[in-house]
Design a protein around this motif. Structure first.
Motif, PDB file in Angstrom:
ATOM      1  N   ASN A   1       0.803  -1.355  -0.184  1.00  0.00           N
ATOM      2  CA  ASN A   1      -0.055   0.231  -0.079  1.00  0.00           C
ATOM      3  C   ASN A   1       0.946   1.195  -0.049  1.00  0.00           C
ATOM      4  OD1 ASN A   1      -2.675   1.389   0.304  1.00  0.00           O
ATOM      5  ND2 ASN A   1      -1.889   1.937   2.302  1.00  0.00           N
ATOM      6  N   ASN A   2       1.781   1.223   0.777  1.00  0.00           N
ATOM      7  CA  ASN A   2       2.882   2.406   0.851  1.00  0.00           C
ATOM      8  C   ASN A   2       3.361   2.672  -0.302  1.00  0.00           C
ATOM      9  OD1 ASN A   2       2.056   2.936   3.419  1.00  0.00           O
ATOM     10  ND2 ASN A   2       3.827   1.809   4.404  1.00  0.00           N
ATOM     11  N   ILE A   3       4.096   1.550  -1.110  1.00  0.00           N
ATOM     12  CA  ILE A   3       4.811   1.748  -2.262  1.00  0.00           C
ATOM     13  C   ILE A   3       4.000   2.281  -3.192  1.00  0.00           C
ATOM     14  CG2 ILE A   3       5.858   0.477  -4.086  1.00  0.00           C
ATOM     15  CD1 ILE A   3       7.010  -1.381  -1.865  1.00  0.00           C
ATOM     16  N   ALA A   4       2.729   1.704  -3.395  1.00  0.00           N
ATOM     17  CA  ALA A   4       1.552   2.077  -4.302  1.00  0.00           C
ATOM     18  C   ALA A   4       1.472   3.660  -4.357  1.00  0.00           C
ATOM     19  CB  ALA A   4       0.431   1.233  -4.373  1.00  0.00           C
ATOM     20  N   HIS A   5       1.200   3.977  -3.077  1.00  0.00           N
ATOM     21  CA  HIS A   5       0.776   5.493  -2.766  1.00  0.00           C
ATOM     22  C   HIS A   5       1.908   6.355  -3.143  1.00  0.00           C
ATOM     23  CE1 HIS A   5      -3.121   4.587   0.037  1.00  0.00           C
ATOM     24  NE2 HIS A   5      -3.181   4.302  -1.351  1.00  0.00           N
ATOM     25  N   SER A   6       3.020   6.035  -2.609  1.00  0.00           N
ATOM     26  CA  SER A   6       4.361   6.749  -3.309  1.00  0.00           C
ATOM     27  C   SER A   6       4.476   6.837  -4.582  1.00  0.00           C
ATOM     28  CB  SER A   6       5.527   6.015  -2.595  1.00  0.00           C
ATOM     29  OG  SER A   6       5.795   4.959  -3.197  1.00  0.00           O
ATOM     30  N   LEU A   7       3.736   5.961  -5.361  1.00  0.00           N
ATOM     31  CA  LEU A   7       3.982   6.024  -7.118  1.00  0.00           C
ATOM     32  C   LEU A   7       2.803   6.669  -7.416  1.00  0.00           C
ATOM     33  CD1 LEU A   7       5.226   2.429  -7.584  1.00  0.00           C
ATOM     34  CD2 LEU A   7       6.720   4.649  -7.830  1.00  0.00           C
ATOM     35  N   GLY A   8       2.148   7.291  -6.611  1.00  0.00           N
ATOM     36  CA  GLY A   8       0.404   7.948  -6.993  1.00  0.00           C
ATOM     37  C   GLY A   8      -0.318   7.041  -7.497  1.00  0.00           C
ATOM     38  N   MET A   9      -0.436   5.775  -7.080  1.00  0.00           N
ATOM     39  CA  MET A   9      -1.470   4.773  -7.500  1.00  0.00           C
ATOM     40  C   MET A   9      -2.286   4.364  -6.249  1.00  0.00           C
ATOM     41  SD  MET A   9       1.221   2.064  -8.902  1.00  0.00           S
ATOM     42  CE  MET A   9       0.173   0.812  -9.712  1.00  0.00           C
ATOM     43  N   GLN A  10      -3.744   4.028  -6.675  1.00  0.00           N
ATOM     44  CA  GLN A  10      -4.316   3.450  -5.393  1.00  0.00           C
ATOM     45  C   GLN A  10      -4.631   1.893  -5.321  1.00  0.00           C
ATOM     46  OE1 GLN A  10      -8.174   5.342  -7.086  1.00  0.00           O
ATOM     47  NE2 GLN A  10      -7.965   6.849  -5.489  1.00  0.00           N
ATOM     48  N   THR A  11      -5.030   1.633  -4.044  1.00  0.00           N
ATOM     49  CA  THR A  11      -4.845   0.261  -3.852  1.00  0.00           C
ATOM     50  C   THR A  11      -6.226  -0.317  -3.702  1.00  0.00           C
ATOM     51  OG1 THR A  11      -4.518   0.558  -1.690  1.00  0.00           O
ATOM     52  CG2 THR A  11      -2.557   0.035  -2.936  1.00  0.00           C
ATOM     53  N   ILE A  12      -6.303  -1.555  -4.226  1.00  0.00           N
ATOM     54  CA  ILE A  12      -7.508  -2.456  -3.836  1.00  0.00           C
ATOM     55  C   ILE A  12      -7.493  -3.623  -3.159  1.00  0.00           C
ATOM     56  CG2 ILE A  12      -9.614  -3.756  -5.017  1.00  0.00           C
ATOM     57  CD1 ILE A  12      -8.997  -1.937  -7.556  1.00  0.00           C
ATOM     58  N   ALA A  13      -7.982  -4.187  -1.958  1.00  0.00           N
ATOM     59  CA  ALA A  13      -7.721  -5.348  -1.073  1.00  0.00           C
ATOM     60  C   ALA A  13      -8.978  -6.381  -1.567  1.00  0.00           C
ATOM     61  CB  ALA A  13      -7.881  -5.101   0.479  1.00  0.00           C
ATOM     62  N   GLU A  14      -8.413  -7.335  -1.894  1.00  0.00           N
ATOM     63  CA  GLU A  14      -9.288  -8.596  -2.419  1.00  0.00           C
ATOM     64  C   GLU A  14      -9.653  -9.509  -1.262  1.00  0.00           C
ATOM     65  OE1 GLU A  14      -7.534  -9.839  -6.052  1.00  0.00           O
ATOM     66  OE2 GLU A  14      -8.903  -8.394  -7.256  1.00  0.00           O
ATOM     67  N   PHE A  15     -10.644 -10.264  -1.428  1.00  0.00           N
ATOM     68  CA  PHE A  15     -11.107 -11.358  -0.507  1.00  0.00           C
ATOM     69  C   PHE A  15     -11.124 -10.945   0.944  1.00  0.00           C
ATOM     70  CE2 PHE A  15      -8.580 -13.084  -3.967  1.00  0.00           C
ATOM     71  CZ  PHE A  15      -9.794 -14.005  -4.572  1.00  0.00           C
ATOM     72  N   VAL A  16     -11.885  -9.666   1.101  1.00  0.00           N
ATOM     73  CA  VAL A  16     -12.096  -8.953   2.609  1.00  0.00           C
ATOM     74  C   VAL A  16     -13.309  -9.645   3.251  1.00  0.00           C
ATOM     75  CG1 VAL A  16     -12.538  -7.053   3.846  1.00  0.00           C
ATOM     76  CG2 VAL A  16     -10.988  -7.050   2.029  1.00  0.00           C
ATOM     77  N   GLU A  17     -12.958 -10.759   4.136  1.00  0.00           N
ATOM     78  CA  GLU A  17     -14.196 -11.596   4.503  1.00  0.00           C
ATOM     79  C   GLU A  17     -14.661 -11.143   5.893  1.00  0.00           C
ATOM     80  OE1 GLU A  17     -15.015 -14.469   2.860  1.00  0.00           O
ATOM     81  OE2 GLU A  17     -13.729 -13.627   1.066  1.00  0.00           O
ATOM     82  N   THR A  18     -14.008 -10.377   6.853  1.00  0.00           N
ATOM     83  CA  THR A  18     -14.583  -9.862   8.052  1.00  0.00           C
ATOM     84  C   THR A  18     -14.169  -8.414   8.084  1.00  0.00           C
ATOM     85  OG1 THR A  18     -12.414 -10.177   9.240  1.00  0.00           O
ATOM     86  CG2 THR A  18     -13.772 -12.126   8.975  1.00  0.00           C
ATOM     87  N   GLU A  19     -15.360  -7.995   9.058  1.00  0.00           N
ATOM     88  CA  GLU A  19     -15.184  -6.462   9.577  1.00  0.00           C
ATOM     89  C   GLU A  19     -13.882  -6.253   9.782  1.00  0.00           C
ATOM     90  OE1 GLU A  19     -17.574  -4.120   9.048  1.00  0.00           O
ATOM     91  OE2 GLU A  19     -18.748  -5.323   7.730  1.00  0.00           O
ATOM     92  N   GLY A  20     -13.551  -7.009  11.035  1.00  0.00           N
ATOM     93  CA  GLY A  20     -11.970  -6.766  11.276  1.00  0.00           C
ATOM     94  C   GLY A  20     -11.015  -6.418  10.471  1.00  0.00           C
TER      95      GLY A  20
END
Length: 50
Positions: free
Chosen positions: A6-25
């Protein structure tokens, strides 16, 4: 690992997507890390859109 990617992507001006998020936690932790988008069962069950 997620935080580093996430930090690397943001430093390159990109956005991130997390997949397979199964729980509220997991979703809460991703928000704390600053991940831009998420998808998975914690947000909504898959469905047919035909």
């Amino acid at each position: 690992m997620v935080s580093a990617i996430n930090n690397i992507a943001h430093s390159l001006g990109m956005q991130t997507i997390a997949e397979f998020v199964e729980t509220e936690g997991t979703l809460d932790r991703l928000r704390e890390m600053g991940v831009d988008y998420a998808q998975g069962h914690a947000l909504g069950r898959p469905f047919y859109f035909s």
